[in-house]
Design a protein around this motif. Structure first.
Motif, PDB file in Angstrom:
ATOM      1  N   ARG A 154       0.798  -0.967  -0.096  1.00  0.00           N
ATOM      2  CA  ARG A 154       0.001   0.012  -0.071  1.00  0.00           C
ATOM      3  C   ARG A 154       0.850   1.274  -0.085  1.00  0.00           C
ATOM      4  O   ARG A 154       0.452   2.368  -0.343  1.00  0.00           O
ATOM      5  N   LEU A 155       1.908   1.031   0.373  1.00  0.00           N
ATOM      6  CA  LEU A 155       2.915   2.586   0.714  1.00  0.00           C
ATOM      7  C   LEU A 155       3.906   2.644  -0.055  1.00  0.00           C
ATOM      8  O   LEU A 155       4.396   3.646  -0.525  1.00  0.00           O
ATOM      9  N   PRO A 178      13.522  10.351   8.199  1.00  0.00           N
ATOM     10  CA  PRO A 178      12.411   9.474   8.080  1.00  0.00           C
ATOM     11  C   PRO A 178      11.230   9.552   8.865  1.00  0.00           C
ATOM     12  O   PRO A 178      11.433  10.255   9.900  1.00  0.00           O
ATOM     13  N   ILE A 179      10.002   9.185   8.376  1.00  0.00           N
ATOM     14  CA  ILE A 179       8.785   8.846   9.125  1.00  0.00           C
ATOM     15  C   ILE A 179       9.066   7.719   9.919  1.00  0.00           C
ATOM     16  O   ILE A 179       9.432   6.686   8.929  1.00  0.00           O
ATOM     17  N   VAL A 180       9.000   7.555  11.051  1.00  0.00           N
ATOM     18  CA  VAL A 180       9.047   6.190  11.662  1.00  0.00           C
ATOM     19  C   VAL A 180       7.946   5.604  12.374  1.00  0.00           C
ATOM     20  O   VAL A 180       7.356   6.649  13.428  1.00  0.00           O
ATOM     21  N   LEU A 181       7.417   4.484  11.881  1.00  0.00           N
ATOM     22  CA  LEU A 181       6.440   3.972  12.390  1.00  0.00           C
ATOM     23  C   LEU A 181       6.849   2.572  13.162  1.00  0.00           C
ATOM     24  O   LEU A 181       7.327   1.789  12.884  1.00  0.00           O
ATOM     25  N   PRO A 211      -6.169  -0.667   7.511  1.00  0.00           N
ATOM     26  CA  PRO A 211      -5.050   0.158   6.885  1.00  0.00           C
ATOM     27  C   PRO A 211      -5.322   1.215   6.228  1.00  0.00           C
ATOM     28  O   PRO A 211      -4.286   1.946   6.395  1.00  0.00           O
ATOM     29  N   ASP A 212      -6.426   1.519   5.726  1.00  0.00           N
ATOM     30  CA  ASP A 212      -6.706   2.910   5.032  1.00  0.00           C
ATOM     31  C   ASP A 212      -6.458   3.946   6.416  1.00  0.00           C
ATOM     32  O   ASP A 212      -5.833   4.992   5.994  1.00  0.00           O
ATOM     33  N   ALA A 213      -6.911   3.722   7.426  1.00  0.00           N
ATOM     34  CA  ALA A 213      -6.778   4.670   8.567  1.00  0.00           C
ATOM     35  C   ALA A 213      -5.347   5.145   8.841  1.00  0.00           C
ATOM     36  O   ALA A 213      -4.815   5.946   9.161  1.00  0.00           O
ATOM     37  N   VAL A 214      -4.423   3.658   8.863  1.00  0.00           N
ATOM     38  CA  VAL A 214      -3.181   3.946   9.296  1.00  0.00           C
ATOM     39  C   VAL A 214      -2.289   4.550   7.973  1.00  0.00           C
ATOM     40  O   VAL A 214      -1.583   5.539   8.248  1.00  0.00           O
ATOM     41  N   HIS A 215      -2.660   4.303   6.764  1.00  0.00           N
ATOM     42  CA  HIS A 215      -2.050   4.816   5.614  1.00  0.00           C
ATOM     43  C   HIS A 215      -2.381   6.411   5.711  1.00  0.00           C
ATOM     44  O   HIS A 215      -1.340   7.297   5.391  1.00  0.00           O
ATOM     45  N   GLU A 216      -3.503   6.807   5.931  1.00  0.00           N
ATOM     46  CA  GLU A 216      -3.943   8.271   6.118  1.00  0.00           C
ATOM     47  C   GLU A 216      -3.004   8.966   7.261  1.00  0.00           C
ATOM     48  O   GLU A 216      -2.830   9.910   7.031  1.00  0.00           O
ATOM     49  N   ALA A 217      -2.849   8.183   8.508  1.00  0.00           N
ATOM     50  CA  ALA A 217      -2.134   9.033   9.366  1.00  0.00           C
ATOM     51  C   ALA A 217      -0.438   9.007   8.865  1.00  0.00           C
ATOM     52  O   ALA A 217       0.023  10.368   9.355  1.00  0.00           O
ATOM     53  N   ILE A 218      -0.157   8.227   8.270  1.00  0.00           N
ATOM     54  CA  ILE A 218       1.301   8.411   7.780  1.00  0.00           C
ATOM     55  C   ILE A 218       1.349   9.433   6.899  1.00  0.00           C
ATOM     56  O   ILE A 218       2.299  10.375   6.886  1.00  0.00           O
ATOM     57  N   HIS A 219       0.214   9.611   5.942  1.00  0.00           N
ATOM     58  CA  HIS A 219       0.210  10.815   5.114  1.00  0.00           C
ATOM     59  C   HIS A 219       0.087  12.150   5.759  1.00  0.00           C
ATOM     60  O   HIS A 219       0.653  13.152   5.466  1.00  0.00           O
ATOM     61  N   ARG A 220      -0.736  12.158   6.834  1.00  0.00           N
ATOM     62  CA  ARG A 220      -0.652  13.368   7.543  1.00  0.00           C
ATOM     63  C   ARG A 220       0.601  13.677   8.362  1.00  0.00           C
ATOM     64  O   ARG A 220       1.019  14.771   8.087  1.00  0.00           O
ATOM     65  N   ALA A 221       1.331  12.715   8.472  1.00  0.00           N
ATOM     66  CA  ALA A 221       2.514  12.887   9.198  1.00  0.00           C
ATOM     67  C   ALA A 221       3.516  13.460   8.188  1.00  0.00           C
ATOM     68  O   ALA A 221       4.498  14.328   8.600  1.00  0.00           O
ATOM     69  N   ALA A 222       3.457  12.911   6.836  1.00  0.00           N
ATOM     70  CA  ALA A 222       4.312  13.577   5.949  1.00  0.00           C
ATOM     71  C   ALA A 222       4.007  15.020   5.637  1.00  0.00           C
ATOM     72  O   ALA A 222       5.056  15.825   5.421  1.00  0.00           O
ATOM     73  N   ARG A 252       2.644  17.213   7.579  1.00  0.00           N
ATOM     74  CA  ARG A 252       3.017  18.079   8.878  1.00  0.00           C
ATOM     75  C   ARG A 252       4.364  18.211   8.859  1.00  0.00           C
ATOM     76  O   ARG A 252       5.026  19.124   9.334  1.00  0.00           O
ATOM     77  N   ALA A 253       5.172  17.111   8.483  1.00  0.00           N
ATOM     78  CA  ALA A 253       6.639  17.339   8.290  1.00  0.00           C
ATOM     79  C   ALA A 253       7.172  17.763   6.975  1.00  0.00           C
ATOM     80  O   ALA A 253       8.193  18.139   6.898  1.00  0.00           O
ATOM     81  N   ARG A 254       6.317  18.426   6.162  1.00  0.00           N
ATOM     82  CA  ARG A 254       6.681  18.966   4.793  1.00  0.00           C
ATOM     83  C   ARG A 254       7.448  18.176   4.082  1.00  0.00           C
ATOM     84  O   ARG A 254       8.230  18.481   3.215  1.00  0.00           O
ATOM     85  N   LEU A 255       7.283  16.843   4.065  1.00  0.00           N
ATOM     86  CA  LEU A 255       7.796  16.093   3.028  1.00  0.00           C
ATOM     87  C   LEU A 255       6.998  15.747   1.855  1.00  0.00           C
ATOM     88  O   LEU A 255       7.452  15.174   0.845  1.00  0.00           O
ATOM     89  N   ARG A 256       5.734  16.175   1.929  1.00  0.00           N
ATOM     90  CA  ARG A 256       4.590  15.885   0.855  1.00  0.00           C
ATOM     91  C   ARG A 256       3.868  17.198   0.438  1.00  0.00           C
ATOM     92  O   ARG A 256       3.760  17.763   1.560  1.00  0.00           O
TER      93      ARG A 256
END
Length: 329
Positions: free
Chosen positions: A84-85, A139-142, A312-323, A325-329
């Motif tokens: 998914r990622l 990195p984003i670290v999960l 998994p969609d909710a976790v994927h969305e949290a990763i995107h939000r983190a990215a 917020r970190a100005r990676l995306r």
């Protein structure tokens, strides 16, 4: 505790009399060899200070490190979640020390009679050294479950070099009571020498399936997961000892780490199921959300301990939000 020690002593005596210890070891050797042949490394093996670290790397984009929980390995994430990622991130999945195909941090933590265990801080530093070899950058670290503590330690170790954290059903705060007789026995010197080999040699796979059902409850493991995860790797003697000792020694480390959570400067996304009975949300993630400035807690109603499989969609969305917020995306 005295009665438990008597049981362990009895088992040890029975196992060692008449060469039974050698029989147990031979059977454990055979089962371990079969597990390693059936579930080889899926990624690359890195040398970190003379120690082996297994890293599975896929995809392109900002670096995303995934750290598995207790009794697990990289296969928990590579079963379906990495797929998914990988179109959005370069995903780096590590086996934690002593689990999967990664060695213990040092000889000081090995052996059947040694009860020492790597702290989350030591595990994070070991994996960070491996990440450096791979050129991992901010990195984003999960981290999932026990891996959540390692992810938090990663951020505390390198606050300026960590873009964001995603704590997924993470063990982050001290809990009341103990963890049960199994961890007490398997992490002890006598239990590690006498009881753990018996488990490695004779544990039926039906018990493994029952354990998976308990970890996923109230959901069920996805079809094919039990065959893919490589439970035989977890049942190896050194892996059982490493896992039991790490889990049994975790509480004082999160007590110390919790005092420093407010210093974490990076965006933190916390995802936790409200039906998680393994790492309860009210003991761990709800306090964590109050301890870290600007942390965002996502509660998943009715979801148990494995959100990356159950939601998994909710976790994927949290990763995107983190990215974002970190100005990676």
């Amino acid at each position: 505790m005295p009665s438990v020690l008597k049981v362990i002593s009895f088992i040890a005596t029975v196992a060692l009399l008449g060469g039974c210890g050698a029989i147990v070891d031979r059977r454990a050797d055979t089962r371990e060899a079969g597990a390693e042949a059936s579930f080889p490394p899926t990624g690359q093996l890195l040398d970190v200070n003379g120690r082996q670290v297994h890293a599975h790397v896929e995809g392109r984009g900002p670096d995303l490190v995934l750290i598995h929980g207790a009794s697990g390995n990289t296969r928990d994430f590579t079963f379906s979640f990495v797929e998914r990622l990988k179109d959005d991130y370069r995903v780096i999945v590590f086996d934690r020390p002593g689990l999967g195909w990664t060695d213990r941090v040092s000889d000081d933590f090995g052996g059947p009679f040694n009860t020492a265990a790597e702290s989350p801080t030591q595990q994070a530093a070991f994996l960070q050294a491996a990440a450096d070899q791979l050129g991992v950058n901010r990195p984003i670290v999960l981290g999932h479950s026990y891996g959540g503590a390692v992810a938090l330690a990663w951020g505390l170790n390198r606050p300026q070099d960590t873009a964001a954290l995603v704590v997924l059903a993470g063990a982050s705060n001290p809990w009341p009571g103990g963890l049960g007789a199994f961890y007490d026995i398997a992490s002890s010197s006598l239990g590690g020498a006498a009881v753990v080999p018996l488990i490695s040699a004779y544990a039926p796979m039906a018990r493994v399936d029952a354990a998976l059902d308990g970890i996923f409850a109230p959901q069920s493991p996805p079809p094919g997961y039990a065959d893919y995860i490589g439970a035989g790797l977890t049942l190896r003697r050194e892996t059982l000892r490493a896992n039991a000792r790490q889990v049994n020694s975790l509480r004082p480390h999160v007590v110390e780490m919790a005092a420093r959570y407010p210093t974490l400067p990076m965006p933190v996304e916390i995802v936790h199921g409200t039906a998680d009975d393994v790492v309860p949300i009210h003991i761990h993630s709800e306090p964590l959300a109050r301890q870290i400035p600007d942390a965002v807690l996502t509660r998943l109603d009715g979801i148990g301990h494995m959100p990356h499989h159950a939601a998994p969609d909710a976790v994927h969305e949290a990763i995107h939000r983190a990215a974002v917020r970190a100005r990676l995306r």
